[in-house]
Design a protein around this motif. Sequence first.
Motif, mmCIF file in Angstrom:
data_model
loop_
_atom_site.group_PDB
_atom_site.id
_atom_site.type_symbol
_atom_site.label_atom_id
_atom_site.label_comp_id
_atom_site.label_asym_id
_atom_site.label_seq_id
_atom_site.Cartn_x
_atom_site.Cartn_y
_atom_site.Cartn_z
ATOM 1 N N THR A 16 0.839 -1.200 0.000
ATOM 2 C CA THR A 16 0.000 0.000 0.000
ATOM 3 C C THR A 16 0.873 1.249 0.000
ATOM 4 N N PRO A 17 0.298 2.415 -0.322
ATOM 5 C CA PRO A 17 1.071 3.661 -0.242
ATOM 6 C C PRO A 17 1.647 3.896 1.154
ATOM 7 N N GLU A 18 0.887 3.556 2.181
ATOM 8 C CA GLU A 18 1.345 3.777 3.546
ATOM 9 C C GLU A 18 2.547 2.895 3.874
ATOM 10 N N GLN A 19 2.512 1.655 3.419
ATOM 11 C CA GLN A 19 3.631 0.742 3.675
ATOM 12 C C GLN A 19 4.891 1.203 2.951
ATOM 13 N N LEU A 20 4.743 1.659 1.714
ATOM 14 C CA LEU A 20 5.904 2.142 0.970
ATOM 15 C C LEU A 20 6.407 3.467 1.540
ATOM 16 N N GLN A 21 5.484 4.300 2.016
ATOM 17 C CA GLN A 21 5.903 5.569 2.611
ATOM 18 C C GLN A 21 6.774 5.332 3.836
ATOM 19 N N TYR A 72 8.044 6.047 -7.128
ATOM 20 C CA TYR A 72 8.073 7.504 -7.239
ATOM 21 C C TYR A 72 6.705 8.153 -7.054
ATOM 22 N N GLU A 73 5.683 7.345 -6.867
ATOM 23 C CA GLU A 73 4.386 7.885 -6.460
ATOM 24 C C GLU A 73 4.391 8.253 -4.977
ATOM 25 N N ILE A 74 5.421 7.837 -4.270
ATOM 26 C CA ILE A 74 5.527 8.076 -2.831
ATOM 27 C C ILE A 74 6.352 9.329 -2.578
ATOM 28 N N GLU A 75 5.875 10.181 -1.707
ATOM 29 C CA GLU A 75 6.558 11.443 -1.412
ATOM 30 C C GLU A 75 7.976 11.199 -0.891
ATOM 31 N N GLY A 76 8.943 11.874 -1.499
ATOM 32 C CA GLY A 76 10.329 11.791 -1.070
ATOM 33 C C GLY A 76 11.117 10.656 -1.689
ATOM 34 N N ALA A 77 10.479 9.817 -2.517
ATOM 35 C CA ALA A 77 11.160 8.627 -3.037
ATOM 36 C C ALA A 77 12.302 8.972 -3.992
ATOM 37 N N LYS A 78 12.182 10.075 -4.724
ATOM 38 C CA LYS A 78 13.252 10.406 -5.667
ATOM 39 C C LYS A 78 14.547 10.769 -4.953
ATOM 40 N N GLU A 79 14.464 11.043 -3.662
ATOM 41 C CA GLU A 79 15.660 11.356 -2.887
ATOM 42 C C GLU A 79 16.368 10.105 -2.374
#
Length: 396
Positions: free
Chosen positions: A187-192, A225-232
């Motif tokens: 889920t988005p929360e798990q990846l976040q 990259y749909e997750i905030e901050g992932a590109k960092e």
Amino acid sequence: MATKNLSLSQLSGGKTYTEIVFNQVWGKVEAYRASHPQQQLFMMAFGDTTQPLPPTVVRALVEAANRLGDRQTYTGYEDISGNPALRSAVCADYYQKKMDIDPSEVFISDGAQSVSVNIQELFAPDNTVAVQNPTYPSFVEGTLVAGRPLVNLPCREDNNFVPKLPDEKVDLIYLCFPNNPTGAVATPEQLQAFVDYARSHQAVIIFDAVYSPFITTPNIPQSIYEIEGAKECAIEIGSFSKWANFTGLRVGWCVIPQELTIKNTVPGELNDLWRLRHAVKFWGTANIAQHGAIAALSPAGQQECQEVVKYYLENARLLREGLSATGLMCFGGIDSPFVWVKAPQGLSSWQFFQKMLQSTGIVGVPGSVFGDCGEGYLRLVALGPREEIEAAVKNL
């Protein structure tokens, strides 16, 4: 005096995934076939595609070959990082504008396999690597060959086969979703949570998104990259192998964002280092295959590739429902072509493998091959022809 690579030699003796599947699994199948020549067998062990290339891709491959046969249109080496048109197409047509990937961040490869292992060359030898367990074995094998410390992240049924965050500090984290072998999604929360961990510990996520085109469940991310901050903090690996039937053409990619930094780097440095590594060790993917990949990302190509995905997902649905109807507990098979089957109580993975082979003719891979947390399961792959899937289900 020359001496052998001790890290590589520790994998000898039939310990790699490839050797286990082709020697132990296939050896048992061949022995059973020899003693039961009349029984039909259904091969669901190998993650190889079986359907033809999409027509749009075939036309592009023929046109590209014809251009190479004419002196006026012949071309040799491509850009080492990949055909510029293909890198642009990956950004514009695969990721689209919502993730803001720049072509300079995309590196074309000969499939996902080599990238997933070789990407570790960006990092120091003492970096600790965390992998899901069970996991795609190349992540573990590549870490062992590199001689890096290895940490397992257990993936269990009670957490839908999504691992918890590492209990200790790690430097590299392999995540694969949709997952091979379990078919699980995150889920988005798990990846976040993993992205937040990586950013706070200056760790890097190596995200295997090879099966993301198979995602059908709403609100499940298809890219890290749909997750905030992932590109960092994340490198993503993609491939044309399964959703475009490119297992024989070998075209994939990885994304190394300019924003990605670790302790002793500045923005863009890891991207430059991977470009340098390409120049030293890899001179690009076959140009004919890259033209086929460009066609796969065209509007017509994507529509045809989506039909490929639907075909394999219908296979997975039929297989999962057929197995479930016999009382077996199944996971996956919804957002991926993998069905992860739980063995009846008291049977080990290898015993379940043998029982399925003898009683149904279905051939899978014992879950323990993917890690000790896979003990008690069997992985089945629904990438075969429909008629074989239907026959196998009927045989159940």
